[in-house]
Design a protein around this motif. Structure first.
Motif, PDB file in Angstrom:
ATOM      1  N   ARG A   1      33.932  40.540  35.645  1.00 15.44           N
ATOM      2  CA  ARG A   1      33.862  39.485  35.885  1.00 15.44           C
ATOM      3  C   ARG A   1      33.463  38.865  37.236  1.00 15.44           C
ATOM      4  O   ARG A   1      33.897  37.944  38.592  1.00 15.44           O
ATOM      5  CB  ARG A   1      35.873  39.704  36.681  1.00 15.44           C
ATOM      6  CG  ARG A   1      36.821  40.156  35.622  1.00 15.44           C
ATOM      7  CD  ARG A   1      37.486  38.500  34.981  1.00 15.44           C
ATOM      8  NE  ARG A   1      37.881  37.687  35.490  1.00 15.44           N
ATOM      9  CZ  ARG A   1      38.334  36.962  35.063  1.00 15.44           C
ATOM     10  NH1 ARG A   1      38.799  36.853  33.853  1.00 15.44           N
ATOM     11  NH2 ARG A   1      38.780  35.401  35.621  1.00 15.44           N
TER      12      ARG A   1
ATOM     13  N   LYS B   1      38.456  35.870  39.780  1.00  7.99           N
ATOM     14  CA  LYS B   1      39.791  36.643  39.973  1.00  7.99           C
ATOM     15  C   LYS B   1      40.398  36.143  38.500  1.00  7.99           C
ATOM     16  O   LYS B   1      40.695  34.850  38.752  1.00  7.99           O
ATOM     17  CB  LYS B   1      40.286  36.128  40.968  1.00  7.99           C
ATOM     18  CG  LYS B   1      41.192  36.520  40.979  1.00  7.99           C
ATOM     19  CD  LYS B   1      42.509  35.683  42.776  1.00  7.99           C
ATOM     20  CE  LYS B   1      44.200  36.385  42.278  1.00  7.99           C
ATOM     21  NZ  LYS B   1      44.382  35.637  40.754  1.00  7.99           N
ATOM     22  N   PRO B   2      40.637  37.179  37.784  1.00  4.78           N
ATOM     23  CA  PRO B   2      41.744  37.126  36.815  1.00  4.78           C
ATOM     24  C   PRO B   2      43.749  36.158  37.735  1.00  4.78           C
ATOM     25  O   PRO B   2      43.528  36.671  38.281  1.00  4.78           O
ATOM     26  CB  PRO B   2      42.159  38.485  36.343  1.00  4.78           C
ATOM     27  CG  PRO B   2      41.487  39.307  37.216  1.00  4.78           C
ATOM     28  CD  PRO B   2      40.796  38.396  38.140  1.00  4.78           C
ATOM     29  N   ALA B   3      43.448  35.879  36.485  1.00  5.16           N
ATOM     30  CA  ALA B   3      45.050  34.911  37.184  1.00  5.16           C
ATOM     31  C   ALA B   3      46.425  36.117  36.809  1.00  5.16           C
ATOM     32  O   ALA B   3      46.391  37.592  36.202  1.00  5.16           O
ATOM     33  CB  ALA B   3      45.610  34.549  36.178  1.00  5.16           C
TER      34      ALA B   3
ATOM     35  N   CYS C   1      42.863  42.653  43.786  1.00  2.00           N
ATOM     36  CA  CYS C   1      41.245  42.413  43.088  1.00  2.00           C
ATOM     37  C   CYS C   1      40.137  43.161  43.667  1.00  2.00           C
ATOM     38  O   CYS C   1      39.730  44.405  43.713  1.00  2.00           O
ATOM     39  CB  CYS C   1      40.987  40.750  43.238  1.00  2.00           C
ATOM     40  SG  CYS C   1      41.855  40.050  42.168  1.00  2.00           S
TER      41      CYS C   1
ATOM     42  N   GLU D   1      43.133  31.218  38.712  1.00  2.00           N
ATOM     43  CA  GLU D   1      42.009  32.197  38.753  1.00  2.00           C
ATOM     44  C   GLU D   1      41.048  31.788  39.418  1.00  2.00           C
ATOM     45  O   GLU D   1      41.312  30.705  39.724  1.00  2.00           O
ATOM     46  CB  GLU D   1      41.344  32.387  36.837  1.00  2.00           C
ATOM     47  CG  GLU D   1      42.092  31.215  36.805  1.00  2.00           C
ATOM     48  CD  GLU D   1      41.644  31.417  35.226  1.00  2.00           C
ATOM     49  OE1 GLU D   1      41.232  31.645  33.955  1.00  2.00           O
ATOM     50  OE2 GLU D   1      40.741  30.349  34.092  1.00  2.00           O
TER      51      GLU D   1
ATOM     52  N   VAL E   1      49.821  32.812  34.081  1.00  2.00           N
ATOM     53  CA  VAL E   1      48.168  31.948  34.647  1.00  2.00           C
ATOM     54  C   VAL E   1      49.417  30.615  34.361  1.00  2.00           C
ATOM     55  O   VAL E   1      49.790  30.401  34.380  1.00  2.00           O
ATOM     56  CB  VAL E   1      47.369  32.049  33.318  1.00  2.00           C
ATOM     57  CG1 VAL E   1      48.296  31.943  32.092  1.00  2.00           C
ATOM     58  CG2 VAL E   1      46.465  31.894  33.766  1.00  2.00           C
TER      59      VAL E   1
ATOM     60  N   GLN F   1      42.177  26.739  38.014  1.00  2.00           N
ATOM     61  CA  GLN F   1      41.147  28.155  38.658  1.00  2.00           C
ATOM     62  C   GLN F   1      40.070  27.120  39.554  1.00  2.00           C
ATOM     63  O   GLN F   1      40.033  26.090  39.805  1.00  2.00           O
ATOM     64  CB  GLN F   1      40.200  27.642  37.226  1.00  2.00           C
ATOM     65  CG  GLN F   1      39.018  28.285  37.211  1.00  2.00           C
ATOM     66  CD  GLN F   1      38.323  28.038  36.532  1.00  2.00           C
ATOM     67  OE1 GLN F   1      36.784  26.842  35.909  1.00  2.00           O
ATOM     68  NE2 GLN F   1      36.949  29.294  35.482  1.00  2.00           N
TER      69      GLN F   1
ATOM     70  N   TRP G   1      40.813  29.775  31.481  1.00  2.00           N
ATOM     71  CA  TRP G   1      41.944  30.045  30.010  1.00  2.00           C
ATOM     72  C   TRP G   1      41.872  28.869  28.897  1.00  2.00           C
ATOM     73  O   TRP G   1      41.917  29.154  27.842  1.00  2.00           O
ATOM     74  CB  TRP G   1      42.966  30.295  30.837  1.00  2.00           C
ATOM     75  CG  TRP G   1      44.540  29.852  31.322  1.00  2.00           C
ATOM     76  CD1 TRP G   1      44.331  29.329  32.493  1.00  2.00           C
ATOM     77  CD2 TRP G   1      44.534  28.647  30.553  1.00  2.00           C
ATOM     78  NE1 TRP G   1      45.107  28.363  33.031  1.00  2.00           N
ATOM     79  CE2 TRP G   1      45.624  28.171  31.921  1.00  2.00           C
ATOM     80  CE3 TRP G   1      45.382  29.051  29.410  1.00  2.00           C
ATOM     81  CZ2 TRP G   1      46.568  27.510  31.403  1.00  2.00           C
ATOM     82  CZ3 TRP G   1      46.316  27.615  29.124  1.00  2.00           C
ATOM     83  CH2 TRP G   1      47.144  27.459  30.037  1.00  2.00           C
TER      84      TRP G   1
END
Length: 474
Positions: A208, A221-223, A238, A263, A442, A446, A467
């Motif tokens: 990531r 950043k991921p959800a 994070c 995200e 999520v 984004q 996503w």
């Protein structure tokens, strides 16, 4: 004074059994026995006004129950992370003699000592030299205890608060060490069930990372993760997990935030100096942020302007009319195109909340230039114009309520006229009640691009594919 201690323990007798009687054995952590009862559950955050209990422990009770102070070893974070919420529980304690923080918490709340140490490691325990005023609904016993420990003659004997006003002495700080010594009269706020982020353990964090520079790291950043942690959990973030993935000796610092359910691009700083520089660039509006928003309805291109109520809690309320002291919110919609509604396999893979939106034939992908950066701004503004973000359970329910009854929104175009401030306040509370709960996974938002200029260099970064365009089977 045994009674207050007993009352704390009796708050959640069922919780005690569910929490520890059936706790699974976890992977052995460094320095701990594998069978130790440790922090494995989760709670949702409550406002401070809903806190539960103020307890004081007498010297006699402490002497009778206190084990000897134990030096707790350093240990890794705990796995597995729970997937379900625990009932909210925040406790308030006052030390009646000099204490060791973890021992005092464990004894006062009937918790295993290692559990209390975990809470401190998570950042879930706060202290103040002087207890704050109890809320109006507190019991007479709470007020009696407060008056006892804040009696002027008592405070005058405490060297630690000399030269401070009472307000200054009531300021809270995190307890950072399980062996921290507490002076008699010290107040503690204990978040017994910290908010957990299980998604942190499912991510390949190195994959990531978008860029690593001398002064900063850019993360996609991921959800369902927090940039810098929650009030009661500074470990599952994070910043922490990216620091570990990169093998950095000094933890990364946060420079800005995006919502947990969003995200995309986040800049993490390697130094306090760059943190200060980046904050200055944000204040001077030198940082450009572009977002992709997947909405339920088409949005016209151009600038959208609202004013946000200056109350630091969700949901964020916005109005098209300029209201005194409300914050200006502006975003520029650069493009809006019709796209397929995310398939059932994508929604299942990313745990997207359906929210009950009635028309799901198509969605709309909007490219947005964020001109002002207020919390939940894009989400609140899009919902206010009838195009809420897909999966946004917090704001979509209010948008649907306004579709069914446009006058329910006291700040909308078709709002009612109110005969009194009390009537208007009741309408505001009804509007807040029409909103839903904050998404746990999520949403269609984004932070797709971020860029800035500094010392003659242009810095520009893009996030990966959002996503809703990804193949869950790949």
């Amino acid at each position: 004074m045994q009674k207050p201690v007993a009352s704390v323990v009796s708050l959640c007798p069922q919780l005690w059994h569910r929490h520890f009687r059936r706790a699974p054995l976890l992977p052995r952590a460094r320095g701990l026995p594998s069978s130790s009862p440790i922090l494995t559950r989760r709670r949702s955050v409550l406002p401070r006004s809903t806190s539960t209990h103020l307890a004081a422990v007498s010297t006699a009770a402490a002497a009778a129950a206190a084990p000897s102070a134990t030096p707790y070893p350093v240990y890794d974070r705990l796995l597995p992370c729970p997937l379900q919420d625990d009932p909210p529980r925040i406790e308030h304690l006052v030390a009646r003699e000099d204490e060791v923080a973890a021992d005092f918490i464990a004894r006062s709340l009937g918790l295993p000592p290692l559990y209390a140490a975990d809470l401190i490691e998570f950042g879930a325990v706060y202290y103040a030299l002087v207890a704050p005023q109890p809320p109006p609904y507190a019991s007479p016993e709470h007020f009696r205890l407060f008056r006892e420990v804040t009696e002027p003659s008592v405070l005058r004997r405490r060297a630690s608060i000399k030269g401070k006003t009472v307000r200054e002495a009531q300021k809270t700080f995190r307890v950072t060490d399980p062996n921290q010594r507490l002076e008699a009269g010290t107040y503690l706020r204990v978040h017994v069930h910290p908010k957990r982020f299980p998604r942190c353990y499912q991510i390949d964090w190195k994959s990531r990372v978008i860029a690593v520079a001398d002064e900063y790291v850019v993360l996609d950043k991921p959800a369902a993760t927090s940039v810098g942690g929650a009030t009661d959990n500074i470990e599952e973030s994070c910043a922490v997990f990216t620091s570990r993935a990169l093998g950095l000796e000094t933890p990364l610092l946060t420079t800005h935030q995006i919502d947990n359910c969003s995200e995309g691009c986040v800049v993490l700083s390697k130094t306090k100096e760059f943190c200060s520089v980046f904050h200055g660039l944000i204040r001077e509006k030198q940082v450009k942020k572009l977002y992709l928003a997947l909405t339920t309805a088409p949005v016209s291109t151009g600038t959208i302007t609202h004013y946000m109520r200056p109350v630091n809690r969700a949901p964020r309320l916005v109005s098209e009319d300029c209201i005194e002291r409300w914050h200006l919110c502006q975003m520029e919609v650069l493009d809006c195109s019709k796209v397929p509604w995310p398939s059932s396999s994508i929604r299942k893979a990313y745990n997207v909340n359906g929210c009950g939106w009635p028309q799901q034939e198509a969605a709309y992908e909007c490219k947005i230039n964020l001109l002002t950066g207020k919390t939940h701004q894009i989400r609140a503004q899009l919902a206010a114009i009838g195009a809420p973000i897909i999966g946004d359970s917090a704001y979509m329910t209010a948008a649907m309520a306004a579709m069914a009854n446009p006058s329910i929104n006291p700040f909308g175009r078709e709002r009612l006229s109110y005969n009194s401030e009390e009537e208007k306040e009741a309408a505001v509370e009804a509007w807040i009640a029409s909103h839903g709960k904050e998404p746990k996974s999520v949403i269609g938002l984004q932070a797709s691009e971020i860029s800035w200029d500094h010392e003659g260099k242009h810095h520009s970064y893009k996030a990966g594919v959002p996503w809703w365009w990804q193949d869950p089977d790949s």
